[in-house]
Design a protein around this motif. Structure first.
Motif, PDB file in Angstrom:
ATOM      1  N   TYR A   3      24.407  73.988  30.767  1.00 21.84           N
ATOM      2  CA  TYR A   3      24.971  72.783  31.380  1.00 21.84           C
ATOM      3  C   TYR A   3      24.527  71.542  30.592  1.00 21.84           C
ATOM      4  O   TYR A   3      25.325  70.620  30.369  1.00 21.84           O
ATOM      5  N   ARG A   4      23.266  71.534  30.183  1.00 15.94           N
ATOM      6  CA  ARG A   4      22.760  70.395  29.410  1.00 15.94           C
ATOM      7  C   ARG A   4      23.528  70.248  28.090  1.00 15.94           C
ATOM      8  O   ARG A   4      23.829  69.141  27.652  1.00 15.94           O
ATOM      9  N   GLN A   5      23.866  71.386  27.481  1.00 18.94           N
ATOM     10  CA  GLN A   5      24.575  71.358  26.202  1.00 18.94           C
ATOM     11  C   GLN A   5      26.039  70.940  26.336  1.00 18.94           C
ATOM     12  O   GLN A   5      26.569  70.226  25.486  1.00 18.94           O
ATOM     13  N   MET A   6      26.677  71.389  27.436  1.00 19.01           N
ATOM     14  CA  MET A   6      28.125  71.214  27.563  1.00 19.01           C
ATOM     15  C   MET A   6      28.545  70.152  28.582  1.00 19.01           C
ATOM     16  O   MET A   6      29.695  69.722  28.600  1.00 19.01           O
ATOM     17  N   PHE A  12      23.070  69.067  41.895  1.00 21.67           N
ATOM     18  CA  PHE A  12      21.883  69.927  41.882  1.00 21.67           C
ATOM     19  C   PHE A  12      21.656  70.529  40.490  1.00 21.67           C
ATOM     20  O   PHE A  12      20.566  70.419  39.923  1.00 21.67           O
ATOM     21  N   ILE A  13      22.689  71.145  39.930  1.00 20.94           N
ATOM     22  CA  ILE A  13      22.516  71.742  38.598  1.00 20.94           C
ATOM     23  C   ILE A  13      22.382  70.657  37.533  1.00 20.94           C
ATOM     24  O   ILE A  13      21.733  70.851  36.507  1.00 20.94           O
ATOM     25  N   GLN A  14      22.969  69.484  37.781  1.00 23.54           N
ATOM     26  CA  GLN A  14      22.777  68.363  36.851  1.00 23.54           C
ATOM     27  C   GLN A  14      21.300  67.995  36.769  1.00 23.54           C
ATOM     28  O   GLN A  14      20.782  67.719  35.677  1.00 23.54           O
ATOM     29  N   TYR A  15      20.639  68.008  37.926  1.00 22.70           N
ATOM     30  CA  TYR A  15      19.212  67.685  37.920  1.00 22.70           C
ATOM     31  C   TYR A  15      18.424  68.775  37.195  1.00 22.70           C
ATOM     32  O   TYR A  15      17.524  68.470  36.403  1.00 22.70           O
ATOM     33  N   LEU A  16      18.754  70.031  37.452  1.00 24.16           N
ATOM     34  CA  LEU A  16      18.058  71.124  36.769  1.00 24.16           C
ATOM     35  C   LEU A  16      18.211  70.981  35.258  1.00 24.16           C
ATOM     36  O   LEU A  16      17.253  71.171  34.502  1.00 24.16           O
ATOM     37  N   ALA A  17      19.415  70.636  34.831  1.00 21.13           N
ATOM     38  CA  ALA A  17      19.687  70.502  33.401  1.00 21.13           C
ATOM     39  C   ALA A  17      18.947  69.329  32.772  1.00 21.13           C
ATOM     40  O   ALA A  17      18.667  69.326  31.568  1.00 21.13           O
ATOM     41  N   SER A  18      18.609  68.341  33.585  1.00 24.11           N
ATOM     42  CA  SER A  18      17.929  67.153  33.063  1.00 24.11           C
ATOM     43  C   SER A  18      16.429  67.370  32.854  1.00 24.11           C
ATOM     44  O   SER A  18      15.776  66.586  32.170  1.00 24.11           O
ATOM     45  N   THR A  22      12.942  69.044  31.488  1.00 30.11           N
ATOM     46  CA  THR A  22      12.512  69.634  30.215  1.00 30.11           C
ATOM     47  C   THR A  22      12.050  71.077  30.394  1.00 30.11           C
ATOM     48  O   THR A  22      12.048  71.853  29.451  1.00 30.11           O
ATOM     49  N   SER A  23      11.643  71.431  31.623  1.00 28.22           N
ATOM     50  CA  SER A  23      11.233  72.807  31.898  1.00 28.22           C
ATOM     51  C   SER A  23      11.642  73.179  33.312  1.00 28.22           C
ATOM     52  O   SER A  23      11.690  72.328  34.197  1.00 28.22           O
TER      53      SER A  23
END
Length: 239
Positions: free
Chosen positions: A138-141, A93-99, A101-102
């Protein structure tokens, strides 16, 4: 406003007719009732993230759609539900949020229907910023600071120098953004903000634990490079 509104019931019925039980659960979790999202709906959504055939983008997009509502109640509950799933749901779920652009575009959100709505709008804007920052981190790390293993064998204690130097500012920014929520006891006056506060408090404890691990790792790396150990033979000769 108390109780489910006609709009809530119509929206839930529409999702039921389209056969989307998951979207219906999102709708049920984000009604106009001034109370925290109901446990049974949150549990259903968390459980859904662990099934192989769940449509994670649809779940997230339904929550984003609910966050565009004019009512502070619906929007705040959409944010709280999102945060709850990030904490307790499958990491996908958070992987999708991180993917994306907004995420939540609520920097100008104001509910002018009453003084209470106006006051809560401030916390909605702050909360949305934190959730956006959580996904960005999450996107960064490629991991969630609140969910990783802590302690001597934890992620932040064992990161390589380059990634540690990259991660510490990201972690610091996430902590700073969370602290900007800045709610006072007298403002914890309804079930929705109380639920959000509890989630934020638990995140803060875990973020500080990760930060502490990172600082220890950083200090150990500095000491190793600035205070090299002398050979044992040299020390024995001096004696």
């Amino acid at each position: 406003m108390s109780g489910q509104t006609l709009t809530d019931r119509i929206a839930a019925a529409q999702y039921q007719l389209t056969g989307s039980d998951m979207a219906r659960a999102v709708c049920k979790a984000t009604t106009h009732e001034v109370m925290a999202p109901k446990k049974k709906h949150l549990e259903y959504l968390v459980s859904a993230t662990n099934t192989t055939n769940v449509n994670i983008p649809q779940m997230a997009d339904t929550l984003f759609e609910r966050s565009t509502n004019a009512s502070w109640v619906v929007v705040f509950k959409a944010l709280t539900t999102t945060h709850h799933i990030c904490v307790h749901g499958n990491e996908r779920f958070i992987q999708y949020l991180a993917s994306r652009t907004s995420l939540f575009n609520l920097s100008n959100f104001i509910d002018k229907t009453g003084s209470h709505g106006y006051d809560m709008s401030t916390f909605i804007r702050r909360y949305a910023r934190y959730l956006n920052e959580k996904a960005f981190a999450y996107r960064q790390m490629a991991f969630d600071f609140t969910r990783v293993k802590k302690g001597a064998e934890g992620v932040m204690r064992t990161l390589a120098t380059e990634k540690l130097l990259k991660g510490m500012p990201v972690l610091q920014t996430q902590i700073d953004t969370l602290l900007e929520f800045d709610v006072h006891p007298k403002e914890l006056n309804n079930g929705i903000i109380n639920a959000a506060f509890l989630l934020l408090f638990k995140d803060l404890v875990k973020l500080f634990a990760s930060y502490n691990d990172g600082i220890i790792n950083l200090l150990e790396k500095i000491l190793i490079h600035t205070i090299p150990l002398k050979p044992t033979s040299t020390l024995l000769k001096k004696k």
